[in-house]
Write an enzyme that holds these catalytic residues in place. Structure first.
Site, PDB file in Angstrom:
ATOM      1  N   ASP A  22       0.843  -1.197   0.000  1.00  0.00           N
ATOM      2  CA  ASP A  22       0.000   0.000   0.000  1.00  0.00           C
ATOM      3  C   ASP A  22       0.879   1.248   0.000  1.00  0.00           C
ATOM      4  O   ASP A  22       0.941   2.008   0.985  1.00  0.00           O
ATOM      5  CB  ASP A  22      -0.940  -0.006   1.202  1.00  0.00           C
ATOM      6  CG  ASP A  22      -2.050  -1.032   1.058  1.00  0.00           C
ATOM      7  OD1 ASP A  22      -2.324  -1.450  -0.085  1.00  0.00           O
ATOM      8  OD2 ASP A  22      -2.645  -1.417   2.078  1.00  0.00           O
ATOM      9  N   LYS A  62       0.402  -8.262  -1.824  1.00  0.00           N
ATOM     10  CA  LYS A  62      -0.818  -7.744  -2.442  1.00  0.00           C
ATOM     11  C   LYS A  62      -0.521  -6.447  -3.179  1.00  0.00           C
ATOM     12  O   LYS A  62       0.068  -5.524  -2.617  1.00  0.00           O
ATOM     13  CB  LYS A  62      -1.905  -7.486  -1.385  1.00  0.00           C
ATOM     14  CG  LYS A  62      -3.202  -6.922  -1.962  1.00  0.00           C
ATOM     15  CD  LYS A  62      -4.300  -6.825  -0.914  1.00  0.00           C
ATOM     16  CE  LYS A  62      -4.231  -5.563  -0.109  1.00  0.00           C
ATOM     17  NZ  LYS A  62      -4.686  -4.348  -0.864  1.00  0.00           N
ATOM     18  N   ASP A 114      -5.303  -7.160  -6.209  1.00  0.00           N
ATOM     19  CA  ASP A 114      -6.550  -6.811  -5.533  1.00  0.00           C
ATOM     20  C   ASP A 114      -7.159  -5.557  -6.175  1.00  0.00           C
ATOM     21  O   ASP A 114      -7.070  -4.455  -5.640  1.00  0.00           O
ATOM     22  CB  ASP A 114      -6.254  -6.571  -4.051  1.00  0.00           C
ATOM     23  CG  ASP A 114      -7.515  -6.333  -3.233  1.00  0.00           C
ATOM     24  OD1 ASP A 114      -8.592  -6.796  -3.663  1.00  0.00           O
ATOM     25  OD2 ASP A 114      -7.410  -5.705  -2.161  1.00  0.00           O
ATOM     26  N   LYS A 153     -10.502  -5.388  -7.134  1.00  0.00           N
ATOM     27  CA  LYS A 153     -11.919  -5.269  -6.754  1.00  0.00           C
ATOM     28  C   LYS A 153     -12.772  -4.797  -7.931  1.00  0.00           C
ATOM     29  O   LYS A 153     -13.538  -3.828  -7.847  1.00  0.00           O
ATOM     30  CB  LYS A 153     -12.075  -4.312  -5.572  1.00  0.00           C
ATOM     31  CG  LYS A 153     -11.378  -4.771  -4.302  1.00  0.00           C
ATOM     32  CD  LYS A 153     -11.602  -3.785  -3.168  1.00  0.00           C
ATOM     33  CE  LYS A 153     -11.018  -4.270  -1.854  1.00  0.00           C
ATOM     34  NZ  LYS A 153      -9.533  -4.233  -1.862  1.00  0.00           N
ATOM     35  N   HIS A 184     -15.508  -4.042 -10.559  1.00  0.00           N
ATOM     36  CA  HIS A 184     -16.961  -3.932 -10.425  1.00  0.00           C
ATOM     37  C   HIS A 184     -17.483  -3.017 -11.533  1.00  0.00           C
ATOM     38  O   HIS A 184     -17.264  -1.806 -11.509  1.00  0.00           O
ATOM     39  CB  HIS A 184     -17.319  -3.354  -9.046  1.00  0.00           C
ATOM     40  CG  HIS A 184     -18.784  -3.420  -8.740  1.00  0.00           C
ATOM     41  ND1 HIS A 184     -19.340  -2.765  -7.666  1.00  0.00           N
ATOM     42  CD2 HIS A 184     -19.815  -4.059  -9.359  1.00  0.00           C
ATOM     43  CE1 HIS A 184     -20.639  -2.999  -7.625  1.00  0.00           C
ATOM     44  NE2 HIS A 184     -20.949  -3.782  -8.645  1.00  0.00           N
ATOM     45  N   ASP A 185     -18.179  -3.599 -12.497  1.00  0.00           N
ATOM     46  CA  ASP A 185     -18.709  -2.841 -13.631  1.00  0.00           C
ATOM     47  C   ASP A 185     -19.708  -3.735 -14.337  1.00  0.00           C
ATOM     48  O   ASP A 185     -20.055  -4.812 -13.839  1.00  0.00           O
ATOM     49  CB  ASP A 185     -17.558  -2.411 -14.557  1.00  0.00           C
ATOM     50  CG  ASP A 185     -17.816  -1.082 -15.256  1.00  0.00           C
ATOM     51  OD1 ASP A 185     -18.917  -0.944 -15.841  1.00  0.00           O
ATOM     52  OD2 ASP A 185     -16.942  -0.200 -15.240  1.00  0.00           O
ATOM     53  N   ILE A 186     -20.168  -3.316 -15.503  1.00  0.00           N
ATOM     54  CA  ILE A 186     -21.063  -4.174 -16.267  1.00  0.00           C
ATOM     55  C   ILE A 186     -20.291  -5.424 -16.702  1.00  0.00           C
ATOM     56  O   ILE A 186     -19.058  -5.409 -16.793  1.00  0.00           O
ATOM     57  CB  ILE A 186     -21.660  -3.432 -17.478  1.00  0.00           C
ATOM     58  CG1 ILE A 186     -20.550  -3.017 -18.468  1.00  0.00           C
ATOM     59  CG2 ILE A 186     -22.458  -2.214 -17.035  1.00  0.00           C
ATOM     60  CD1 ILE A 186     -21.091  -2.460 -19.770  1.00  0.00           C
ATOM     61  N   ASN A 230     -19.577  -7.045 -19.418  1.00  0.00           N
ATOM     62  CA  ASN A 230     -18.648  -6.994 -20.538  1.00  0.00           C
ATOM     63  C   ASN A 230     -17.348  -6.282 -20.156  1.00  0.00           C
ATOM     64  O   ASN A 230     -16.251  -6.698 -20.552  1.00  0.00           O
ATOM     65  CB  ASN A 230     -19.299  -6.292 -21.728  1.00  0.00           C
ATOM     66  CG  ASN A 230     -18.453  -6.378 -22.977  1.00  0.00           C
ATOM     67  OD1 ASN A 230     -18.157  -7.464 -23.456  1.00  0.00           O
ATOM     68  ND2 ASN A 230     -18.050  -5.226 -23.507  1.00  0.00           N
ATOM     69  N   THR A 231     -17.459  -5.221 -19.381  1.00  0.00           N
ATOM     70  CA  THR A 231     -16.275  -4.467 -18.971  1.00  0.00           C
ATOM     71  C   THR A 231     -15.435  -5.260 -17.976  1.00  0.00           C
ATOM     72  O   THR A 231     -14.199  -5.299 -18.072  1.00  0.00           O
ATOM     73  CB  THR A 231     -16.691  -3.121 -18.372  1.00  0.00           C
ATOM     74  OG1 THR A 231     -17.403  -2.378 -19.358  1.00  0.00           O
ATOM     75  CG2 THR A 231     -15.481  -2.318 -17.921  1.00  0.00           C
ATOM     76  N   THR A 263     -14.244  -4.585   4.637  1.00  0.00           N
ATOM     77  CA  THR A 263     -14.047  -4.631   6.086  1.00  0.00           C
ATOM     78  C   THR A 263     -14.102  -3.255   6.732  1.00  0.00           C
ATOM     79  O   THR A 263     -14.143  -3.141   7.955  1.00  0.00           O
ATOM     80  CB  THR A 263     -12.700  -5.300   6.432  1.00  0.00           C
ATOM     81  OG1 THR A 263     -11.646  -4.637   5.718  1.00  0.00           O
ATOM     82  CG2 THR A 263     -12.714  -6.771   6.049  1.00  0.00           C
ATOM     83  N   GLN A 270     -10.463  -0.380   9.995  1.00  0.00           N
ATOM     84  CA  GLN A 270     -11.047  -1.717  10.026  1.00  0.00           C
ATOM     85  C   GLN A 270     -12.122  -1.786  11.102  1.00  0.00           C
ATOM     86  O   GLN A 270     -11.867  -1.505  12.269  1.00  0.00           O
ATOM     87  CB  GLN A 270      -9.958  -2.771  10.290  1.00  0.00           C
ATOM     88  CG  GLN A 270      -8.817  -2.757   9.285  1.00  0.00           C
ATOM     89  CD  GLN A 270      -9.268  -3.033   7.864  1.00  0.00           C
ATOM     90  OE1 GLN A 270     -10.320  -3.653   7.654  1.00  0.00           O
ATOM     91  NE2 GLN A 270      -8.498  -2.602   6.896  1.00  0.00           N
ATOM     92  N   GLY A 314      -1.270  -5.598   6.896  1.00  0.00           N
ATOM     93  CA  GLY A 314      -0.405  -4.532   6.396  1.00  0.00           C
ATOM     94  C   GLY A 314       0.303  -3.762   7.472  1.00  0.00           C
ATOM     95  O   GLY A 314       1.425  -4.081   7.860  1.00  0.00           O
ATOM     96  N   ARG A 315      -0.339  -2.718   7.996  1.00  0.00           N
ATOM     97  CA  ARG A 315       0.331  -1.777   8.891  1.00  0.00           C
ATOM     98  C   ARG A 315       0.960  -2.402  10.126  1.00  0.00           C
ATOM     99  O   ARG A 315       2.037  -1.957  10.545  1.00  0.00           O
ATOM    100  CB  ARG A 315      -0.643  -0.653   9.264  1.00  0.00           C
ATOM    101  CG  ARG A 315      -0.826   0.360   8.143  1.00  0.00           C
ATOM    102  CD  ARG A 315      -2.049   1.242   8.345  1.00  0.00           C
ATOM    103  NE  ARG A 315      -3.284   0.529   8.032  1.00  0.00           N
ATOM    104  CZ  ARG A 315      -4.485   1.087   8.013  1.00  0.00           C
ATOM    105  NH1 ARG A 315      -4.628   2.360   8.315  1.00  0.00           N
ATOM    106  NH2 ARG A 315      -5.558   0.378   7.711  1.00  0.00           N
TER     107      ARG A 315
END
Length: 248
Positions: A21, A42, A69, A71, A73-75, A77-78, A133, A204, A224-225
């Site tokens: 990150d 990641k 990672d 994530k 999220h679209d139609i 086809n995309t 989260t 979190q 991570g942190r």
């Protein structure tokens, strides 16, 4: 407890995914070099948008496992187009949102396999985001107007992913026990939001310790942190490995 993985030091280290990150590829490489013991990294949206796939090439040259990672999220086809492109990178895990729906999830699965086949590499396992989260039960109900209780909604999203042929799901440690019980041992469960005792929770909302998350059924933990911001990151990583080894 999910006991499908061996208890060797190498396999314990494989269960911890450390996020890169950071905003630049140079910063990512510096972090990777600081923690040579970490085997699974990641790459999220910030770094991937900043550096592109070159950071993936660096990780592969150093024999590291990669959790891409994004994530997505679209139609449908995309999302399929993005998964087809990501399939050629040779990464180990790739995320899409379960909220893409059944058609979108099936399209993602088919497209990532197509992209990997064209590139001559193994396709990544696609895992679905259930509920971020950072979201609380109150936000899910009052801001997003989801009429289900948070654990029930996370379970429905995981079951949708499983029914659509995905390899697993991302969930908070507080939902992992229920998902493991219902989705079975062959469904990969990855838990972010894991914090050792005494760590600051930050953004979190639904956290457990590494040992609690593994005992509950998590296959992989994203931490991570507590590692990267520690005064001695290598010692922090080793301490978490020891905690996991004590419960597997």
């Amino acid at each position: 407890m999910n006991s499908s993985l061996s208890v060797s030091p190498q396999s314990v280290a494989d269960r911890i995914i450390v996020p890169l990150d950071v905003p630049t590829e140079d910063a990512a490489i510096a972090l990777i070099d600081t923690l040579p013991e970490v085997r699974f990294w990641k790459v999220g949206l910030e770094l991937f948008v900043s550096s592109g796939p070159s950071i993936l090439d660096y990780l592969k040259r150093h024999q590291k496992k990669i959790f891409l990672d994004l994530k997505l999220h679209d139609i449908p086809n995309t999302v399929a187009g993005a998964c087809r492109a990501a399939g050629r990178y040779g990464v180990d895990l790739l995320t899409v949102h379960a909220a893409n729906g059944r058609v979108g999830l099936k399209a993602a699965r088919a497209a990532v396999a197509e992209g990997a086949e064209r590139a001559g590499v193994e396709p990544p396992k696609i895992i679905a985001i259930t509920v971020l989260t950072s979201l609380s039960a109150r936000e899910l109900a009052f801001d997003l107007k989801i009429p289900l209780e948070l654990p029930e909604y996370a379970l429905q999203m995981a079951l949708l992913a499983q029914e659509s042929g995905l390899s697993g799901a991302v969930c908070s440690p507080q939902e992992v026990g229920q998902l493991r019980q219902i989705c079975g041992d062959d469904f990969l469960l990855v838990c972010p939001g894991v914090r050792p005792k005494g760590s600051v929770l930050g953004d979190q909302q639904r956290s457990l310790t590494p040992g609690e998350a593994i005992a509950g059924g998590a296959d992989r933990l994203v931490i991570g942190r507590p590692i990267t911001a520690a005064s001695d990151p290598a010692a922090a990583f080793e301490s978490i490995c020891q905690e996991i080894a004590a419960v597997v």
